[in-house]
Design a protein around this motif. Structure first.
Motif, PDB file in Angstrom:
ATOM      1  N   CYS A 298       0.721  -1.253   0.183  1.00 45.01           N
ATOM      2  CA  CYS A 298       0.186   0.016  -0.006  1.00 45.01           C
ATOM      3  C   CYS A 298       0.776   1.182  -0.185  1.00 45.01           C
ATOM      4  O   CYS A 298       0.206   2.323  -0.743  1.00 45.01           O
ATOM      5  CB  CYS A 298      -1.056   0.234   0.732  1.00 45.01           C
ATOM      6  N   SER A 299       1.970   1.592   0.819  1.00 52.10           N
ATOM      7  CA  SER A 299       2.645   2.547   1.230  1.00 52.10           C
ATOM      8  C   SER A 299       3.469   2.112  -0.407  1.00 52.10           C
ATOM      9  O   SER A 299       3.929   3.540  -0.457  1.00 52.10           O
ATOM     10  CB  SER A 299       3.315   2.584   2.490  1.00 52.10           C
ATOM     11  N   GLY A 300       3.668   1.673  -1.046  1.00 49.79           N
ATOM     12  CA  GLY A 300       4.790   1.590  -1.924  1.00 49.79           C
ATOM     13  C   GLY A 300       3.839   2.602  -3.534  1.00 49.79           C
ATOM     14  O   GLY A 300       4.901   3.290  -4.239  1.00 49.79           O
ATOM     15  N   ARG A 301       2.864   3.116  -3.503  1.00 51.53           N
ATOM     16  CA  ARG A 301       2.275   3.577  -4.047  1.00 51.53           C
ATOM     17  C   ARG A 301       2.115   4.775  -4.290  1.00 51.53           C
ATOM     18  O   ARG A 301       2.177   6.091  -5.061  1.00 51.53           O
ATOM     19  CB  ARG A 301       0.693   3.784  -4.039  1.00 51.53           C
ATOM     20  N   SER A 302       3.130   5.354  -3.003  1.00 47.89           N
ATOM     21  CA  SER A 302       2.996   6.784  -2.192  1.00 47.89           C
ATOM     22  C   SER A 302       4.113   6.960  -3.825  1.00 47.89           C
ATOM     23  O   SER A 302       4.002   8.843  -4.180  1.00 47.89           O
ATOM     24  CB  SER A 302       4.124   7.146  -1.184  1.00 47.89           C
TER      25      SER A 302
END
Length: 256
Positions: free
Chosen positions: A66-70
């Motif tokens: 999820c955080s990789g979408r940052s």
């Protein structure tokens, strides 16, 4: 009154604010309501604004999760790399162009689990990159499996009776090679802002472990009614201690 910084783009003068680091047409984010990732996104942008980071001289790298979408939200060069490989990708970018500000934003599963080996060697090499680890203690995107920072006894999809494993000690890994390490939470907004800003100023490898909530695939399984309750649990659990060389389990602070 604070000085208002501006930049010239063609015939247009733009006021520099943290929002200019983002592709605003992509907002709001697609993260779940109550997710802490958006808070971290804002904190990183605010720190870049404080330090007058140029967009053309800054690169954001992320892994998977999820955080990789940052990385996709930043209006600057960014790389959404493969799982567990954000650190070597960032090291490669930095080694090619030492003048760049190279920032990693990824999750605890990506950085401390699947990519944990890369962290060991990056800290040994003291590569001059900044790592922001969004530690929500779960593999949220894939349904809620135990992650490297899942607390003992915490119920997850893969540990319905409670996690039996000891959480990874990121502090010990970073301290072993005298790297910058900070632990903070999204509840302690000003403290998190300080941790991230100081990490961007640090010469050498820096690692900020920021505890965030995942209400969708972690909190509800552990009995929290909503994200607000999870956020307030950080207030009750963690105390600030910036005057120590070793943080206790319930402490947040900066170790240089």
């Amino acid at each position: 009154m604070d000085k208002i910084e501006t930049i010239q783009e063609g015939y247009v003068t733009k006021v520099i604010t943290h929002l200019n680091y983002l592709k605003q047409e992509r907002l709001p984010t697609q993260w779940c309501p109550g997710c802490g990732n958006g808070i971290v996104l804002k904190l990183v942008c605010q720190a870049m604004e404080k330090l007058n980071f140029s967009q053309k001289d800054t690169v954001v790298v992320s892994g998977i999760g999820c955080s990789g979408r940052s990385a996709g939200f930043f209006d600057l060069d960014s790389v959404h790399s493969v799982h567990g490989r954000a650190i070597p990708v960032a090291e490669g970018i930095k080694n090619v162009n030492q003048a760049l500000n190279v920032i990693i934003i990824s999750g605890d599963g990506d950085l401390l689990g699947i990519g944990g080996n890369h962290l060991l060697h990056a800290s040994r090499r003291n590569t001059n990159i900044s790592i922001i680890c969004i530690a929500n203690s779960i593999y949220g995107m894939t349904g809620g499996q135990s992650s490297p920072t899942t607390e003992q006894g915490s119920r997850t999809l893969t540990a319905p009776e409670g996690n039996a494993d000891t959480p990874i000690d990121a502090q010990a890994i970073l301290k072993a090679h005298n790297s910058y390490y900070a632990r903070t939470t999204v509840f302690h907004f000003n403290h998190a802002d300080k941790c991230i800003t100081e990490s961007f100023k640090h010469e050498g490898l820096s690692f900020v472990e920021i505890r965030t909530q995942c209400i969708t695939n972690d909190g509800r399984r552990r009995g929290f009614k909503n994200a607000y309750e999870m956020l307030m649990s950080y207030k009750d659990t963690f105390k600030i201690n910036d005057n120590t060389d070793t943080l206790e389990h319930n402490e947040i602070g900066i170790i240089r």
